[in-house]
Design a protein around this motif. Structure first.
Motif, PDB file in Angstrom:
ATOM      1  N   ALA A  18      65.768  24.965  29.099  1.00 11.33           N
ATOM      2  CA  ALA A  18      65.162  25.186  30.419  1.00 11.33           C
ATOM      3  C   ALA A  18      63.673  25.466  30.227  1.00 11.33           C
ATOM      4  CB  ALA A  18      65.829  26.348  31.135  1.00 11.33           C
ATOM      5  N   TYR A  19      62.871  24.935  31.112  1.00  8.09           N
ATOM      6  CA  TYR A  19      61.423  25.132  31.061  1.00  8.09           C
ATOM      7  C   TYR A  19      61.001  25.929  32.291  1.00  8.09           C
ATOM      8  CZ  TYR A  19      61.646  21.541  27.494  1.00  8.09           C
ATOM      9  OH  TYR A  19      61.955  20.838  26.365  1.00  8.09           O
ATOM     10  N   SER A  20      59.863  26.584  32.168  1.00  9.22           N
ATOM     11  CA  SER A  20      59.360  27.343  33.313  1.00  9.22           C
ATOM     12  C   SER A  20      57.872  27.077  33.502  1.00  9.22           C
ATOM     13  CB  SER A  20      59.597  28.844  33.118  1.00  9.22           C
ATOM     14  OG  SER A  20      58.888  29.309  31.986  1.00  9.22           O
ATOM     15  N   VAL A  21      57.464  27.145  34.757  1.00  9.93           N
ATOM     16  CA  VAL A  21      56.057  27.115  35.113  1.00  9.93           C
ATOM     17  C   VAL A  21      55.804  28.436  35.826  1.00  9.93           C
ATOM     18  CG1 VAL A  21      54.213  25.904  36.322  1.00  9.93           C
ATOM     19  CG2 VAL A  21      56.138  24.601  35.379  1.00  9.93           C
ATOM     20  N   MET A  22      54.954  29.246  35.224  1.00 11.53           N
ATOM     21  CA  MET A  22      54.724  30.612  35.700  1.00 11.53           C
ATOM     22  C   MET A  22      53.306  30.783  36.225  1.00 11.53           C
ATOM     23  SD  MET A  22      57.577  32.215  34.783  1.00 11.53           S
ATOM     24  CE  MET A  22      57.123  33.928  34.765  1.00 11.53           C
ATOM     25  N   VAL A  23      53.139  31.753  37.109  1.00  7.05           N
ATOM     26  CA  VAL A  23      51.816  32.249  37.495  1.00  7.05           C
ATOM     27  C   VAL A  23      51.633  33.558  36.740  1.00  7.05           C
ATOM     28  CG1 VAL A  23      50.387  33.138  39.387  1.00  7.05           C
ATOM     29  CG2 VAL A  23      51.938  31.209  39.788  1.00  7.05           C
ATOM     30  N   ASP A  24      50.478  33.757  36.154  1.00  2.46           N
ATOM     31  CA  ASP A  24      50.218  34.997  35.431  1.00  2.46           C
ATOM     32  C   ASP A  24      49.901  36.096  36.453  1.00  2.46           C
ATOM     33  OD1 ASP A  24      49.518  37.068  33.751  1.00  2.46           O
ATOM     34  OD2 ASP A  24      48.285  35.826  32.433  1.00  2.46           O
ATOM     35  N   ASP A  25      50.966  36.604  37.089  1.00  2.00           N
ATOM     36  CA  ASP A  25      50.800  37.617  38.135  1.00  2.00           C
ATOM     37  C   ASP A  25      50.214  38.913  37.595  1.00  2.00           C
ATOM     38  OD1 ASP A  25      51.754  36.125  40.348  1.00  2.00           O
ATOM     39  OD2 ASP A  25      53.805  36.444  39.673  1.00  2.00           O
ATOM     40  N   ARG A  26      50.467  39.212  36.360  1.00  2.00           N
ATOM     41  CA  ARG A  26      49.875  40.408  35.737  1.00  2.00           C
ATOM     42  C   ARG A  26      48.352  40.285  35.739  1.00  2.00           C
ATOM     43  NH1 ARG A  26      48.282  42.746  30.866  1.00  2.00           N
ATOM     44  NH2 ARG A  26      49.212  44.800  30.457  1.00  2.00           N
ATOM     45  N   ALA A  27      47.861  39.143  35.262  1.00  2.00           N
ATOM     46  CA  ALA A  27      46.415  38.913  35.219  1.00  2.00           C
ATOM     47  C   ALA A  27      45.820  38.846  36.628  1.00  2.00           C
ATOM     48  CB  ALA A  27      46.103  37.627  34.455  1.00  2.00           C
ATOM     49  N   GLY A  28      46.554  38.263  37.570  1.00  2.00           N
ATOM     50  CA  GLY A  28      46.057  38.187  38.945  1.00  2.00           C
ATOM     51  C   GLY A  28      45.860  39.557  39.559  1.00  2.00           C
ATOM     52  N   MET A  29      46.843  40.445  39.367  1.00  2.00           N
ATOM     53  CA  MET A  29      46.700  41.787  39.923  1.00  2.00           C
ATOM     54  C   MET A  29      45.596  42.553  39.200  1.00  2.00           C
ATOM     55  SD  MET A  29      47.327  43.876  42.280  1.00  2.00           S
ATOM     56  CE  MET A  29      48.579  42.921  43.117  1.00  2.00           C
ATOM     57  N   MET A  30      45.452  42.298  37.910  1.00  2.00           N
ATOM     58  CA  MET A  30      44.365  42.940  37.171  1.00  2.00           C
ATOM     59  C   MET A  30      43.010  42.548  37.781  1.00  2.00           C
ATOM     60  SD  MET A  30      45.809  42.629  33.262  1.00  2.00           S
ATOM     61  CE  MET A  30      44.426  43.466  32.491  1.00  2.00           C
ATOM     62  N   GLN A  31      42.860  41.283  38.162  1.00  2.00           N
ATOM     63  CA  GLN A  31      41.614  40.827  38.786  1.00  2.00           C
ATOM     64  C   GLN A  31      41.352  41.580  40.094  1.00  2.00           C
ATOM     65  OE1 GLN A  31      41.158  36.523  39.234  1.00  2.00           O
ATOM     66  NE2 GLN A  31      42.574  36.244  37.523  1.00  2.00           N
ATOM     67  N   ALA A  32      42.385  41.725  40.902  1.00  2.00           N
ATOM     68  CA  ALA A  32      42.224  42.392  42.201  1.00  2.00           C
ATOM     69  C   ALA A  32      41.845  43.858  42.024  1.00  2.00           C
ATOM     70  CB  ALA A  32      43.516  42.268  43.016  1.00  2.00           C
ATOM     71  N   VAL A  33      42.528  44.559  41.141  1.00  2.00           N
ATOM     72  CA  VAL A  33      42.258  45.987  40.936  1.00  2.00           C
ATOM     73  C   VAL A  33      40.884  46.190  40.305  1.00  2.00           C
ATOM     74  CG1 VAL A  33      43.054  48.088  39.775  1.00  2.00           C
ATOM     75  CG2 VAL A  33      44.713  46.548  40.840  1.00  2.00           C
ATOM     76  N   GLU A  34      40.537  45.374  39.332  1.00  2.00           N
ATOM     77  CA  GLU A  34      39.206  45.486  38.730  1.00  2.00           C
ATOM     78  C   GLU A  34      38.117  45.212  39.753  1.00  2.00           C
ATOM     79  OE1 GLU A  34      39.457  42.981  35.258  1.00  2.00           O
ATOM     80  OE2 GLU A  34      40.195  44.666  34.044  1.00  2.00           O
ATOM     81  N   HIS A  35      38.343  44.264  40.640  1.00  2.42           N
ATOM     82  CA  HIS A  35      37.393  43.979  41.720  1.00  2.42           C
ATOM     83  C   HIS A  35      37.147  45.246  42.556  1.00  2.42           C
ATOM     84  CE1 HIS A  35      35.580  42.074  45.246  1.00  2.42           C
ATOM     85  NE2 HIS A  35      36.534  42.615  45.980  1.00  2.42           N
ATOM     86  N   LEU A  36      38.215  45.926  42.937  1.00  2.42           N
ATOM     87  CA  LEU A  36      38.087  47.142  43.742  1.00  2.42           C
ATOM     88  C   LEU A  36      37.354  48.242  42.965  1.00  2.42           C
ATOM     89  CD1 LEU A  36      41.620  47.106  45.373  1.00  2.42           C
ATOM     90  CD2 LEU A  36      39.429  46.706  46.555  1.00  2.42           C
ATOM     91  N   LEU A  37      37.682  48.395  41.693  1.00  2.00           N
ATOM     92  CA  LEU A  37      37.012  49.412  40.880  1.00  2.00           C
ATOM     93  C   LEU A  37      35.529  49.093  40.711  1.00  2.00           C
ATOM     94  CD1 LEU A  37      39.826  49.961  38.236  1.00  2.00           C
ATOM     95  CD2 LEU A  37      39.069  51.622  39.950  1.00  2.00           C
ATOM     96  N   HIS A  38      35.206  47.841  40.496  1.00  2.00           N
ATOM     97  CA  HIS A  38      33.793  47.435  40.368  1.00  2.00           C
ATOM     98  C   HIS A  38      33.030  47.635  41.678  1.00  2.00           C
ATOM     99  CE1 HIS A  38      33.637  46.001  36.267  1.00  2.00           C
ATOM    100  NE2 HIS A  38      34.721  45.258  36.451  1.00  2.00           N
TER     101      HIS A  38
END
Length: 190
Positions: A18-38
């Motif tokens: 079985a193969y999967s195509v994933m979204v890196d949701d961990r990295a996406g949320m990291m971008q959002a939180v870092e944006h708010l902190l910045h």
């Protein structure tokens, strides 16, 4: 299952072949939180339904950034609906404790949070900033428009179809599981 082509989207089945195509949701949320902190927000809460693997990866990203920045987490559980977001905002306002931003695991939650904050006379983003996730229609119709993470669902679907087509045509050697990188889309809510 043996011999049946299988491709999952944004989840891993853990099955042989079985193969999967994933979204890196961990990295996406990291971008959002870092944006708010910045943007100067010292305390960022996280609103999540927490009911699936994607939500868990987002939660991991949230905790990872706050740990790196030495910040205290505050996770607010919510039902993944507009009303769930509104209830999360009411809970947030009743216990705010200096938090000035909310990172939401889904745009629908962020839309509910925004609606309740506006109903309560809270200025977004001047008093409280909000981010959503998935770059859905909710992000565009909200006023102010939501800052959100584009999880690139079109790319996810396209890569899934291409992988499945290769498997069905008997070319498993050209297939591999893959992860798509999301991108922050800055709106007016942060």
């Amino acid at each position: 299952m043996h011999g049946t082509p299988c491709v999952s989207l944004n989840c891993e089945l853990g099955l042989s072949g079985a193969y999967s195509v994933m979204v890196d949701d961990r990295a996406g949320m990291m971008q959002a939180v870092e944006h708010l902190l910045h943007k100067g927000h010292e305390r960022v809460a996280f609103v999540t339904d927490g009911q699936n693997d994607s939500a868990q990866r987002k939660l991991e990203g949230y905790h990872s950034v706050l740990q790196r920045w030495g910040k205290q987490p505050w996770v607010i559980p919510a039902e993944n609906t507009l009303e769930g977001g509104m209830e999360a905002a009411r809970h947030f306002l009743s216990q705010q404790n200096g938090y000035t931003a909310l990172a939401c695991a889904e745009d629908i939650l962020a839309a509910g949070v925004l609606k309740e904050l506006c109903r309560s006379g809270i200025s977004v983003p001047d008093t409280i900033a909000i981010t959503g996730y998935n770059s859905s229609v909710y992000a565009k119709i909200c006023e102010p428009t939501l800052t959100t993470v584009d999880s690139r669902w079109e790319m996810l679907g396209l890569m899934g179809v291409q992988t499945l087509t290769s498997l069905m045509e008997g070319h498993p050697e050209s297939c591999a599981s893959m992860t798509i990188q999301p991108a922050l889309v800055v709106g007016q809510s942060s």
